[in-house]
Write an enzyme that holds these catalytic residues in place. Structure first.
Site, PDB file in Angstrom:
ATOM      1  N   CYS A   1       0.780  -0.990  -0.146  1.00  0.00           N
ATOM      2  CA  CYS A   1      -0.013  -0.063   0.126  1.00  0.00           C
ATOM      3  C   CYS A   1       0.931   1.126   0.039  1.00  0.00           C
ATOM      4  CB  CYS A   1      -0.972   0.068   1.150  1.00  0.00           C
ATOM      5  SG  CYS A   1      -2.113   1.572   1.374  1.00  0.00           S
TER       6      CYS A   1
ATOM      7  N   CYS B   1       0.337   4.929   5.986  1.00  0.00           N
ATOM      8  CA  CYS B   1       0.089   4.867   7.481  1.00  0.00           C
ATOM      9  C   CYS B   1       0.965   4.394   8.482  1.00  0.00           C
ATOM     10  CB  CYS B   1      -1.161   4.341   7.659  1.00  0.00           C
ATOM     11  SG  CYS B   1      -2.538   4.907   6.681  1.00  0.00           S
TER      12      CYS B   1
ATOM     13  N   CYS C   1       0.925   1.038  10.464  1.00  0.00           N
ATOM     14  CA  CYS C   1       0.589  -0.247   9.612  1.00  0.00           C
ATOM     15  C   CYS C   1       1.654  -0.723   9.127  1.00  0.00           C
ATOM     16  CB  CYS C   1      -0.500   0.153   8.434  1.00  0.00           C
ATOM     17  SG  CYS C   1      -1.011  -0.921   7.391  1.00  0.00           S
TER      18      CYS C   1
ATOM     19  N   GLU D   1      -5.192   0.093  -0.186  1.00  0.00           N
ATOM     20  CA  GLU D   1      -6.401   1.198   0.051  1.00  0.00           C
ATOM     21  C   GLU D   1      -7.325   0.833  -1.221  1.00  0.00           C
ATOM     22  OE1 GLU D   1      -7.517   3.923   1.628  1.00  0.00           O
ATOM     23  OE2 GLU D   1      -9.027   3.925  -0.284  1.00  0.00           O
TER      24      GLU D   1
ATOM     25  N   SER E   1     -13.296  -0.046   2.928  1.00  0.00           N
ATOM     26  CA  SER E   1     -12.826   0.746   3.905  1.00  0.00           C
ATOM     27  C   SER E   1     -11.640   1.468   3.220  1.00  0.00           C
ATOM     28  CB  SER E   1     -12.104  -0.022   4.993  1.00  0.00           C
ATOM     29  OG  SER E   1     -11.295   0.582   5.860  1.00  0.00           O
TER      30      SER E   1
ATOM     31  N   SER F   1     -11.085   4.930   8.224  1.00  0.00           N
ATOM     32  CA  SER F   1      -9.988   4.961   9.052  1.00  0.00           C
ATOM     33  C   SER F   1      -9.925   6.538   9.574  1.00  0.00           C
ATOM     34  CB  SER F   1      -8.727   4.257   8.893  1.00  0.00           C
ATOM     35  OG  SER F   1      -8.932   3.024   8.477  1.00  0.00           O
TER      36      SER F   1
ATOM     37  N   ASN G   1      -8.842   7.467  13.368  1.00  0.00           N
ATOM     38  CA  ASN G   1      -7.704   7.506  14.041  1.00  0.00           C
ATOM     39  C   ASN G   1      -7.083   8.527  14.676  1.00  0.00           C
ATOM     40  OD1 ASN G   1      -7.613   4.922  13.350  1.00  0.00           O
ATOM     41  ND2 ASN G   1      -6.389   5.147  11.681  1.00  0.00           N
TER      42      ASN G   1
ATOM     43  N   ASN H   1      -2.803  -2.755  17.607  1.00  0.00           N
ATOM     44  CA  ASN H   1      -2.038  -3.994  17.587  1.00  0.00           C
ATOM     45  C   ASN H   1      -0.599  -3.615  17.312  1.00  0.00           C
ATOM     46  OD1 ASN H   1      -3.875  -6.156  17.527  1.00  0.00           O
ATOM     47  ND2 ASN H   1      -4.473  -5.396  15.744  1.00  0.00           N
TER      48      ASN H   1
ATOM     49  N   CYS I   1      -6.100  -5.427  12.732  1.00  0.00           N
ATOM     50  CA  CYS I   1      -5.887  -4.173  11.631  1.00  0.00           C
ATOM     51  C   CYS I   1      -4.588  -3.763  11.703  1.00  0.00           C
ATOM     52  CB  CYS I   1      -6.758  -3.014  12.382  1.00  0.00           C
ATOM     53  SG  CYS I   1      -8.528  -3.499  12.183  1.00  0.00           S
TER      54      CYS I   1
HETATM   55  S1  SF4 Z   1      -3.943   1.460   7.287  1.00  0.00           S
HETATM   56 FE1  SF4 Z   1      -4.696   0.654   5.065  1.00  0.00          FE
HETATM   57  S2  SF4 Z   1      -4.377   2.687   3.736  1.00  0.00           S
HETATM   58 FE2  SF4 Z   1      -3.102   2.771   5.810  1.00  0.00          FE
HETATM   59  S3  SF4 Z   1      -0.931   1.969   4.897  1.00  0.00           S
HETATM   60 FE3  SF4 Z   1      -2.399   0.405   5.912  1.00  0.00          FE
HETATM   61  S4  SF4 Z   1      -3.353  -0.650   4.378  1.00  0.00           S
HETATM   62 FE4  SF4 Z   1      -2.736   1.182   3.420  1.00  0.00          FE
END
Ligand code: SF4
Length: 339
Positions: free
Chosen positions: A111, A115, A118, A159, A190, A214, A216, A290, A333
């Protein structure tokens, strides 16, 4: 002919052009392959009278959802890994919900949204998934892993709005009643907050499809730090796009808020969040962070979760608290992409 990538209308056109057939046989193909997982077309009543047609379709058609190469179990939750034609791997998660399962599908390998909490974001974008690689995850869940799936959430790696066309075609394929038969109201897309994607989805004729965002963080400074997409589409722009989205009667958005210790978990954040949400119709999933090794974020205490949640409820927000399922198999997540 890669049938997992063909919407019903595309399949009808293909059958008309190449075989002089139409919707009747297209629906039969959807039923046999997507609903039953049956690749032997000669056994279907619609093809019994024309075995030659069944044979040439079987020859021309490919059903290649990718190979399930691994799966992990935590209680009744399953994460499975699919190897794609080019050797890349994607992850999907099957989450049991009442009588049926929800399948969380990936839409990209990696992705590019970046973020900071993530695991997938850390990979960067390797490539988009084709429609067949998205629908293939549902095919494998149903017919390889034999799990009955009634809900699909586009919340796995990637995404979805960054791969808009393929995701829209996947929605159309999954929705057809004779095939996978996933109702639009049982599909949730999402997004990290790609406003042009929300606007484009609003213009599609997909009544009832659900949108999750999301969030956050309730202020631009914190949110931009966690989710760089916020620099391009800050919270006020996002809120305008959501308020213009054509929700069905009594429809709601799903907001996800990953509570991170010392980052977005103070009473001030809760206050600002309630203000941001009002008057949007929102169900808020409050998720305990997490921890991902190397990213430096910590889970909040149970007490902090309770306090944050209580404060929102007092302000009239509909809150669902989640202590992430699947943490031990890295299926929660922000954790996909580590296998
Ligand atoms: S939370 Fe979703 S949009 Fe953000 S980097 Fe991770 S996979 Fe991509």
């Amino acid at each position: 002919m890669n049938i997992l990538a063909l919407t019903l209308n595309q399949l009808v056109r293909k059958l008309e052009t190449d075989y002089g057939k139409g919707r009747f046989h297209a629906r039969a193909l959807y039923r046999e392959i997507f609903d039953k997982g049956n690749l032997n077309l000669g056994s279907a009543p619609e093809f019994r009278a024309s075995p030659a047609l069944a044979q040439s379709l079987e020859k021309e058609m490919s059903v290649n959802p990718g190979q399930v190469v691994d799966s992990f179990q935590e209680a009744d939750l399953t994460k499975f890994i699919t190897r794609l034609f080019d050797g890349r791997k994607i992850e999907s998660v099957i989450v049991p919900m009442n009588r049926y399962n929800t399948l969380c599908v990936s839409t990209q390998v990696g992705c590019r949204m970046g973020c900071t909490f993530c695991e997938t974001g850390r990979m960067g974008l390797k490539r988009h998934l084709g429609t067949h690689e998205i629908t293939g995850q549902l095919y494998n869940a149903r017919h390889t892993l034999k799990k009955p799936v009634k809900n699909v959430v586009f919340m796995g790696m990637g995404e979805p709005f960054d791969n808009f066309e393929s995701v829209m075609d996947a929605v159309k394929v999954m929705h057809v009643q004779q095939g996978f038969d996933i109702a639009l109201r049982h599909m949730t897309i999402s997004t990290a907050g790609l406003v042009p994607g929300i606007e484009k989805l609003a213009a599609q004729n997909l009544p009832g499809i659900r949108v999750a965002v999301s969030i956050n963080a309730p202020d631009n400074e914190t949110r931009s730090r966690l989710m760089p997409v916020n620099y391009a589409w800050p919270l006020d722009t996002l809120k305008i796009a959501l308020s213009q989205f054509p929700l069905p009667h009594k429809g709601t958005f799903l907001f996800e808020y990953i509570l991170i210790k010392g980052v977005n978990d103070t009473p001030v954040h809760a206050e600002q969040l309630a203000k941001f949400i009002h008057p949007l119709p929102v169900r808020l999933n409050l998720i305990s962070c997490n921890p991902v090794p190397g990213l430096g974020f910590e889970s909040p205490s149970d007490e902090a979760m309770n306090r944050f949640s209580r404060q929102l409820v007092e302000k009239g927000v509909f809150v669902i608290r989640r202590w992430s399922k699947g943490r031990s198999v890295s299926a929660g997540c922000g954790q996909l992409g580590r296998s």
